[in-house]
Motif scaffolding. Structure first.
Motif, PDB file in Angstrom:
ATOM      1  N   VAL A  10      73.740  29.924  67.352  1.00  0.00           N
ATOM      2  CA  VAL A  10      73.960  31.335  67.033  1.00  0.00           C
ATOM      3  C   VAL A  10      73.996  32.090  68.354  1.00  0.00           C
ATOM      4  N   ASN A  11      75.069  32.814  68.582  1.00  0.00           N
ATOM      5  CA  ASN A  11      75.212  33.586  69.814  1.00  0.00           C
ATOM      6  C   ASN A  11      74.356  34.854  69.706  1.00  0.00           C
ATOM      7  N   VAL A  12      73.353  34.957  70.576  1.00  0.00           N
ATOM      8  CA  VAL A  12      72.454  36.126  70.531  1.00  0.00           C
ATOM      9  C   VAL A  12      72.526  36.931  71.825  1.00  0.00           C
ATOM     10  N   SER A  13      73.621  36.782  72.552  1.00  0.00           N
ATOM     11  CA  SER A  13      73.761  37.455  73.848  1.00  0.00           C
ATOM     12  C   SER A  13      73.633  38.966  73.752  1.00  0.00           C
ATOM     13  N   PHE A  14      74.069  39.527  72.634  1.00  0.00           N
ATOM     14  CA  PHE A  14      74.056  40.984  72.497  1.00  0.00           C
ATOM     15  C   PHE A  14      72.829  41.488  71.736  1.00  0.00           C
ATOM     16  N   ILE A  15      71.904  40.574  71.454  1.00  0.00           N
ATOM     17  CA  ILE A  15      70.704  40.944  70.706  1.00  0.00           C
ATOM     18  C   ILE A  15      69.445  40.747  71.542  1.00  0.00           C
ATOM     19  N   VAL A  16      69.387  39.633  72.245  1.00  0.00           N
ATOM     20  CA  VAL A  16      68.191  39.290  73.020  1.00  0.00           C
ATOM     21  C   VAL A  16      68.201  40.035  74.355  1.00  0.00           C
ATOM     22  N   LYS A  17      67.058  40.613  74.683  1.00  0.00           N
ATOM     23  CA  LYS A  17      66.977  41.471  75.866  1.00  0.00           C
ATOM     24  C   LYS A  17      66.890  40.689  77.169  1.00  0.00           C
ATOM     25  N   ASP A  18      66.153  39.570  77.161  1.00  0.00           N
ATOM     26  CA  ASP A  18      65.938  38.826  78.394  1.00  0.00           C
ATOM     27  C   ASP A  18      65.513  37.393  78.071  1.00  0.00           C
ATOM     28  N   GLU A  19      65.288  36.604  79.110  1.00  0.00           N
ATOM     29  CA  GLU A  19      64.945  35.204  78.916  1.00  0.00           C
ATOM     30  C   GLU A  19      63.597  35.035  78.230  1.00  0.00           C
ATOM     31  N   GLU A  20      62.662  35.950  78.473  1.00  0.00           N
ATOM     32  CA  GLU A  20      61.356  35.846  77.821  1.00  0.00           C
ATOM     33  C   GLU A  20      61.488  35.990  76.311  1.00  0.00           C
ATOM     34  N   GLU A  21      62.349  36.901  75.862  1.00  0.00           N
ATOM     35  CA  GLU A  21      62.587  37.005  74.421  1.00  0.00           C
ATOM     36  C   GLU A  21      63.278  35.758  73.893  1.00  0.00           C
ATOM     37  N   LEU A  22      64.205  35.211  74.655  1.00  0.00           N
ATOM     38  CA  LEU A  22      64.906  34.018  74.226  1.00  0.00           C
ATOM     39  C   LEU A  22      63.919  32.862  74.005  1.00  0.00           C
ATOM     40  N   LYS A  23      62.930  32.754  74.874  1.00  0.00           N
ATOM     41  CA  LYS A  23      61.895  31.734  74.710  1.00  0.00           C
ATOM     42  C   LYS A  23      61.089  31.983  73.431  1.00  0.00           C
ATOM     43  N   LEU A  24      60.694  33.219  73.224  1.00  0.00           N
ATOM     44  CA  LEU A  24      59.875  33.555  72.057  1.00  0.00           C
ATOM     45  C   LEU A  24      60.608  33.300  70.751  1.00  0.00           C
ATOM     46  N   PHE A  25      61.916  33.538  70.750  1.00  0.00           N
ATOM     47  CA  PHE A  25      62.682  33.464  69.504  1.00  0.00           C
ATOM     48  C   PHE A  25      63.114  32.050  69.131  1.00  0.00           C
ATOM     49  N   CYS A  26      62.847  31.050  69.969  1.00  0.00           N
ATOM     50  CA  CYS A  26      63.389  29.718  69.662  1.00  0.00           C
ATOM     51  C   CYS A  26      62.978  29.194  68.283  1.00  0.00           C
ATOM     52  N   PRO A  27      61.747  29.468  67.759  1.00  0.00           N
ATOM     53  CA  PRO A  27      61.401  28.926  66.432  1.00  0.00           C
ATOM     54  C   PRO A  27      62.147  29.585  65.276  1.00  0.00           C
ATOM     55  N   LEU A  28      62.882  30.659  65.538  1.00  0.00           N
ATOM     56  CA  LEU A  28      63.615  31.311  64.454  1.00  0.00           C
ATOM     57  C   LEU A  28      64.633  30.363  63.829  1.00  0.00           C
ATOM     58  N   GLY A  29      65.117  29.386  64.603  1.00  0.00           N
ATOM     59  CA  GLY A  29      66.174  28.507  64.132  1.00  0.00           C
ATOM     60  C   GLY A  29      65.765  27.495  63.095  1.00  0.00           C
ATOM     61  N   CYS A  30      64.448  27.320  62.873  1.00  0.00           N
ATOM     62  CA  CYS A  30      64.016  26.401  61.817  1.00  0.00           C
ATOM     63  C   CYS A  30      62.765  26.912  61.119  1.00  0.00           C
ATOM     64  N   GLY A  31      61.591  26.759  61.758  1.00  0.00           N
ATOM     65  CA  GLY A  31      60.332  27.034  61.070  1.00  0.00           C
ATOM     66  C   GLY A  31      60.219  28.439  60.511  1.00  0.00           C
ATOM     67  N   ILE A  32      60.555  29.425  61.327  1.00  0.00           N
ATOM     68  CA  ILE A  32      60.390  30.814  60.887  1.00  0.00           C
ATOM     69  C   ILE A  32      61.395  31.153  59.797  1.00  0.00           C
ATOM     70  N   GLN A  33      62.656  30.745  59.986  1.00  0.00           N
ATOM     71  CA  GLN A  33      63.646  31.056  58.946  1.00  0.00           C
ATOM     72  C   GLN A  33      63.366  30.286  57.657  1.00  0.00           C
ATOM     73  N   SER A  34      62.744  29.106  57.761  1.00  0.00           N
ATOM     74  CA  SER A  34      62.397  28.359  56.550  1.00  0.00           C
ATOM     75  C   SER A  34      61.377  29.117  55.718  1.00  0.00           C
ATOM     76  N   GLY A  35      60.339  29.650  56.375  1.00  0.00           N
ATOM     77  CA  GLY A  35      59.327  30.410  55.656  1.00  0.00           C
ATOM     78  C   GLY A  35      59.840  31.738  55.139  1.00  0.00           C
ATOM     79  N   MET A  36      60.513  32.471  56.009  1.00  0.00           N
ATOM     80  CA  MET A  36      61.043  33.778  55.610  1.00  0.00           C
ATOM     81  C   MET A  36      62.096  33.628  54.517  1.00  0.00           C
ATOM     82  N   GLY A  37      63.057  32.739  54.762  1.00  0.00           N
ATOM     83  CA  GLY A  37      64.168  32.599  53.836  1.00  0.00           C
ATOM     84  C   GLY A  37      63.754  32.080  52.471  1.00  0.00           C
ATOM     85  N   THR A  38      62.761  31.191  52.436  1.00  0.00           N
ATOM     86  CA  THR A  38      62.318  30.662  51.144  1.00  0.00           C
ATOM     87  C   THR A  38      61.793  31.769  50.245  1.00  0.00           C
TER      88      THR A  38
END
Length: 379
Positions: A159-187
């Motif tokens: 997922v291209n997040v170039s226009f959403i993520v502010k910096d590399e620190e946010e990019l690091k924090l958001f990495c679990p969104l691609g599986c664990g977090i979206q699994s819990g939220m989406g369910t």
């Protein structure tokens, strides 16, 4: 990528066959194969460790192939793109998730996590993606194999997040969104369709379960019950919106009776198991009320079964269903989750802990003993 380009080298965690049922990982220097027309070379900045990685590290060799590189919650920057890539360019920031075929009925109906080809595309992987000290290692786990400083990623998995993520620190924090977090939220929000009328029970308060608590709070569910054995996780669940919590190591009466007492005797309308632990699943099913949903998210034993008394299910109208990745489309759902984070509704910074990649053993141990909820390796 032209064949004349310099081969890419880096580090990766090689998964070898388990020893006495325990994870057998080793951080090694690797060389990557060239990317294909619909692939990317991504420099990873962070990768979350998910329970699924552990499951796929402990199955015997007669079931799955070794050695391989796992990891399926990666984030990073694109360094090379294949000749047929259309949605990503060099330099883009990306979050990695699962891949799907895009052409089966489920994909066309916008349910890509139930893709007909989900198993071969995500679980099986491909030969010879990495070369390491002992030879070749498989890659393309979830289309990414992101336990690596550099990796070959399928365009369909990013997922291209170039226009959403502010910096590399946010990019690091958001990495679990691609599986664990979206699994819990989406369910909770997407698959179950939770509303303010629902009584929600979450069995297991790891990253997936706590994300489910957050989603139930966003949906204003009237009762939100979090169940776990670690007091610190129960406290977090309360801070994230749980109306009640139950410590399974301190249950003075049976769990089913407690759940029914907290839901006015009717039981849960939505029960989500994130543990894969059969006794908890059995209790959760019994505690689910008439017309309620029992949803399986955690990976159970391969031989796990439930006795289904058909007359009882006819009479109660209970629904048994599975959830893969929360039944979401990552390119749509990940930006939504980032917006919830910005609004203070998805405080994933309170459950993520960073570890240098070489400290993966410490991260695994902390995950096992409950002191860390979502370990993230930094490359």
């Amino acid at each position: 990528m032209a064949s004349s380009e310099v081969p890419v080298t880096g580090r990766a965690i090689i998964t070898n066959e388990a020893v006495d049922g325990q994870v057998n990982w080793k951080l090694e220097d690797v060389t990557l194969r060239e990317i294909g027309p619909k692939e990317l070379l991504v420099r990873m900045v962070a990768t979350g460790i998910c329970h699924t990685d552990i499951v796929f590290s402990t199955w015997p060799a007669q079931m799955i192939q070794y050695p391989k590189v796992l990891g399926h919650e990666g984030s990073g920057y694109v360094e090379r793109v294949g000749s047929e890539v259309t949605t990503i360019k060099v330099g883009d920031a990306v979050l990695c998730s699962f891949q799907s075929c895009s052409s089966c009925e489920s994909c066309l109906e916008k349910h890509p996590s139930f893709c007909d080809q989900f198993t071969p595309l995500n679980y099986i992987g491909e030969d010879n993606v990495f070369q390491h000290s002992a030879g070749a290692a498989r890659g393309a786990f979830f289309g990414q194999s992101s336990f690596a400083s550099h990796t070959v990623v399928k365009e369909a998995s990013v997922v291209n997040v170039s226009f959403i993520v502010k910096d590399e620190e946010e990019l690091k924090l958001f990495c679990p969104l691609g599986c664990g977090i979206q699994s819990g939220m989406g369910t909770i929000e997407n698959l179950a369709g939770a509303t303010e009328k629902d009584s929600v029970v979450i069995l297991g308060l790891g990253g997936v379960g706590l994300s489910g608590i957050m989603a139930a709070k966003i949906q204003n569910c009237k009762t939100i019950i979090g169940i776990d054995r670690f007091p610190a996780r129960l406290e977090l669940a309360t801070s994230f919106g749980a109306t009640h919590v139950i410590n399974t190591t301190d249950v003075k009466e049976d769990l089913v009776a407690q759940i029914k007492a907290l839901t006015g005797g009717s039981g849960a309308s939505i029960t989500v198991d994130t543990t894969g632990h059969m006794p908890l699943i059995t209790d959760g099913l019994e505690a689910t009320g008439s017309r309620g949903q029992m949803i399986f998210v955690g990976v159970p034993p391969l031989d796990g079964t439930l006795p289904v008394h058909i007359i009882s299910y006819m009479q109660s109208g209970k629904i048994l269903r599975g959830s893969i990745e929360g039944d979401v489309t990552p390119s749509i759902y990940i930006p939504r989750m980032i917006q919830w984070f910005r609004e203070g509704k998805l405080p994933i910074d309170k459950i993520v802990k960073f570890y240098p990649a070489e400290s993966y053993e410490t991260a695994l141990a902390d995950m096992k003993n409950g002191s860390t909820i979502k370990p993230v390796l930094i490359w």
